[in-house]
Design a protein around this motif. Sequence first.
Motif, short mmCIF file in Angstrom:
data_model
loop_
_atom_site.label_atom_id
_atom_site.label_comp_id
_atom_site.label_asym_id
_atom_site.label_seq_id
_atom_site.Cartn_x
_atom_site.Cartn_y
_atom_site.Cartn_z
N GLU A 1 0.83 -1.20 0.00
CA GLU A 1 0.00 0.00 0.00
C GLU A 1 0.87 1.25 0.00
O GLU A 1 0.62 2.20 -0.76
CB GLU A 1 -0.91 0.00 1.22
N LEU B 1 -6.26 -6.13 0.15
CA LEU B 1 -6.19 -4.69 0.44
C LEU B 1 -7.32 -3.95 -0.29
O LEU B 1 -7.98 -3.08 0.29
CB LEU B 1 -4.83 -4.17 -0.03
N HIS C 1 -10.33 -1.70 1.36
CA HIS C 1 -10.63 -0.31 0.96
C HIS C 1 -12.09 -0.19 0.56
O HIS C 1 -12.75 0.80 0.86
CB HIS C 1 -9.73 0.12 -0.19
N LEU D 1 -8.55 0.89 -4.56
CA LEU D 1 -7.38 0.28 -5.17
C LEU D 1 -7.87 -0.58 -6.32
O LEU D 1 -8.72 -1.44 -6.12
CB LEU D 1 -6.63 -0.55 -4.13
#
Lengths: 247, 296
Positions: free
Chosen positions: A8, A58, A62, A71
């Motif tokens: 990230e 990830l 998000h 993302l």
Amino acid sequence: MQLKLVLESLLFSAQKPLAARELRELLIAAAEQESADENARLFRNVTEQEIGTALDELAREHELAQRSYRLVCIAGAWQFVTQPEYAPWVKVLVGVKPRPPRLSMPALETLAIVAYRQPITRAEIEQIRGVNVDGVMQTLIERGLIAQVGRADVVGRPVLYGTTDLFLEYFGLRSLDDLPAADELRRPLEQKTVEAAAQAGLATPPPEQLTRPEQGQPAQAQPQPVPENQSAPTQPAPETRRTGDST
Amino acid sequence: MMHGRAVHAAWAMTEYKVKFDVFEGPLDLLLYLIKKQEVDIYQVNLTELANQFIEYIELMRMLDLDIAGEFLVMAATLMYIKSRELLPTDQQATIEGEDQEPDPRWELIRKLVEYKKFKDAAAKLQELELQQENVFRRVAPKPELEVEMPPQKLDVSLFDLLSALNNVLKRLEARNDALDVTDEKCTVHEKMELLLRLVAERGVVRFSELFEPITSRAEVIVTFLALLELVRLKQLVAAQPVQFGEIQITRAPVQVVLQPSPDRTQTHATADDAHTEAAPAQHGQSITGDSNSFAQ
């Protein structure tokens, strides 16, 4: 130290979208630095698959957090993008995005056919669309959305076309599997000739069931009406495909 | 070749195309007519469809529109289907004598269904296209953010300046001692104005150039003090692009904050008076204590 958070931070600071391969190279380079501490050396042997999994996780986080940005992986490269609903404000900040003019409906139709059925010849596209596609194909090639990907192994060896990475970028797609309803519109990978012959029209009612004008009763007389939007595979008869440019 | 006429005409005369644009090809027209019949594609009345299709072709002909060859081919297919329908099933015999001849109705409908699917897919692509216009990618700024400030290594310390001054004085002595008779009075203030004008005109001035026309030791000192003062006031910047190379004097980057920062006011309460004063010791202290460009 969590891999996904390291990734990230990299994507947050990146000046361009990064592919899993590039991220892996960065992790390795960081681990090999002389000043690398225990943490930095953690991801020395990380694989691209692990990176992909971590990024998927990830991205999901998000999404769940409902941030104003997300993302995404576009054409294999990961990046942070804003959500479209914040465009009115972001536009004022960064200015209108430089984009080529929108595609016409015929261009989009042709592009859809190429995208789902690639590699495909011009003649095959024309067969589906029922019109000449020379002009539209020219536009799509000039805009870099499609390109020649080879030649068909039939008489005349006509050019085969496929979509480019720019196509994925233009529509914000991760890969061709990301196309809406891809499974339905894709060309079947292996056509089982026997099965195809036996089923004739597959999920579609055979021709005998078509309503005749003499019969008067149209719709309800059908024993098994199949809604047109249902997934009726439009599997063509094997021998009629790949006719190529016979001229 | 009739085939591509409509498309080529479209390229040649755009406004002509506009009228025609409603239906791109025969399949579009058929789908439109089916939609008007408000029935499922599989249940459409083909005879009626054929009649309507030919009606539209006639209409287009009447309007003198360029009818693409594809439309005529489709019209012929529809007429063939219609004529077959008129016969009883057992007499619909295969004309070419082939048992496997596909039913033309089925062929047409299969084509329509397939085409419809791609039309829907195209609409979805269009949605994505519009959405992408409103998606902005984060692009991190380049790491070297402080482009405004001269890079660190260019900084010149007070000692660098003193050493340069020493060279100037040595050169002056070597040149001619005898010339040191003129008694020109010049103030630091005057020299400051002169330096500012010079740098404004030339952009970059080499340190040695500042002293080239000067023949008296006193004037060298005064010029040097003026330079120090201007650097301290952040009017000029002394930089050394190459280590141990010539020191260059340029205008200081425009200060965003015009008000002196608190710590600066503390150190230099008498900054405004500095124009008139020229005590070397005081200047020396102020430069080392304050100016960023002298940071080592």
